[in-house]
Motif scaffolding. Structure first.
Motif, mmCIF file in Angstrom:
data_model
loop_
_atom_site.group_PDB
_atom_site.id
_atom_site.type_symbol
_atom_site.label_atom_id
_atom_site.label_comp_id
_atom_site.label_asym_id
_atom_site.label_seq_id
_atom_site.Cartn_x
_atom_site.Cartn_y
_atom_site.Cartn_z
ATOM 1 N N ARG A 95 -17.280 32.028 8.498
ATOM 2 C CA ARG A 95 -17.861 33.381 8.486
ATOM 3 C C ARG A 95 -16.934 34.370 7.794
ATOM 4 N NH1 ARG A 95 -19.553 34.991 14.378
ATOM 5 N NH2 ARG A 95 -17.866 36.335 13.771
ATOM 6 N N GLU A 96 -15.641 34.238 8.025
ATOM 7 C CA GLU A 96 -14.674 35.127 7.389
ATOM 8 C C GLU A 96 -14.652 34.931 5.877
ATOM 9 O OE1 GLU A 96 -9.885 35.524 7.425
ATOM 10 O OE2 GLU A 96 -10.860 35.384 9.380
ATOM 11 N N SER A 97 -14.707 33.683 5.440
ATOM 12 C CA SER A 97 -14.732 33.395 4.004
ATOM 13 C C SER A 97 -15.993 33.950 3.362
ATOM 14 C CB SER A 97 -14.654 31.888 3.755
ATOM 15 O OG SER A 97 -13.418 31.393 4.166
ATOM 16 N N ARG A 98 -17.116 33.771 4.031
ATOM 17 C CA ARG A 98 -18.378 34.277 3.490
ATOM 18 C C ARG A 98 -18.377 35.802 3.448
ATOM 19 N NH1 ARG A 98 -24.654 33.231 5.298
ATOM 20 N NH2 ARG A 98 -25.485 34.533 3.643
ATOM 21 N N GLU A 147 -16.339 26.423 3.598
ATOM 22 C CA GLU A 147 -15.297 27.445 3.500
ATOM 23 C C GLU A 147 -14.531 27.305 2.187
ATOM 24 O OE1 GLU A 147 -11.205 28.899 5.721
ATOM 25 O OE2 GLU A 147 -12.242 27.119 6.451
ATOM 26 N N ASP A 158 -15.662 26.380 17.089
ATOM 27 C CA ASP A 158 -15.730 27.836 17.021
ATOM 28 C C ASP A 158 -14.767 28.372 15.967
ATOM 29 O OD1 ASP A 158 -17.660 27.896 18.968
ATOM 30 O OD2 ASP A 158 -16.286 28.445 20.589
ATOM 31 N N THR A 159 -13.569 27.834 15.917
ATOM 32 C CA THR A 159 -12.578 28.277 14.946
ATOM 33 C C THR A 159 -13.043 27.968 13.529
ATOM 34 O OG1 THR A 159 -10.803 27.936 16.538
ATOM 35 C CG2 THR A 159 -10.182 28.043 14.214
ATOM 36 N N TYR A 211 -16.107 27.596 12.487
ATOM 37 C CA TYR A 211 -17.237 28.472 12.181
ATOM 38 C C TYR A 211 -16.757 29.892 11.896
ATOM 39 C CZ TYR A 211 -21.662 30.913 12.539
ATOM 40 O OH TYR A 211 -22.753 31.701 12.272
ATOM 41 N N ASP A 212 -15.790 30.359 12.665
ATOM 42 C CA ASP A 212 -15.237 31.694 12.429
ATOM 43 C C ASP A 212 -14.559 31.770 11.063
ATOM 44 O OD1 ASP A 212 -16.161 32.561 14.875
ATOM 45 O OD2 ASP A 212 -14.216 32.331 15.881
ATOM 46 N N ASP A 213 -13.837 30.733 10.688
ATOM 47 C CA ASP A 213 -13.193 30.696 9.368
ATOM 48 C C ASP A 213 -14.239 30.737 8.257
ATOM 49 O OD1 ASP A 213 -10.739 30.564 10.631
ATOM 50 O OD2 ASP A 213 -10.484 28.405 10.289
ATOM 51 N N SER A 244 -15.562 23.278 6.958
ATOM 52 C CA SER A 244 -14.378 23.414 6.105
ATOM 53 C C SER A 244 -14.716 23.209 4.629
ATOM 54 C CB SER A 244 -13.263 22.468 6.552
ATOM 55 O OG SER A 244 -13.692 21.133 6.482
#
Length: 87
Positions: free
Chosen positions: A31-34, A66, A24-25, A27-29, A63
């Motif tokens: 999504r934040e980068s995108r 990302e 989850d972390t 994937y969240d990272d 990763s």
């Protein structure tokens, strides 16, 4: 023997939960980068610059994806800085 089984099951449960939390972390990272890339790309479009779409030509981990988004965002930031300094 029952205690050994209980300990083994507990260990497997904790390992499974921590792996899930890591996924989850990651994937969240990603999504934040995108989202950062997309926002900067949209801003540059309003300034007349067309940013390339990010594509992946092979299977990659979250990763790795990302890292590519972060690299592309840095390139867009440099372009943004150039456009801003020319105005």
């Amino acid at each position: 023997m029952k205690k050994l089984t209980a300990i083994a099951l507990s260990t497997l449960t904790v390992a499974g939960l921590s792996t899930s939390a890591f996924a989850d972390t990651a994937y969240d990272d990603l999504r934040e980068s995108r989202a950062g890339y997309d926002a900067l790309s949209a801003q540059l479009e309003t300034m007349g610059y067309q940013a390339d779409e990010v594509t992946f030509d092979r299977a990659m981990t979250f990763s790795q994806k990302e890292a590519i988004y972060n690299e592309k965002t840095s390139e867009l930031q440099a372009q943004f800085d150039r456009l801003e300094s020319s105005n």
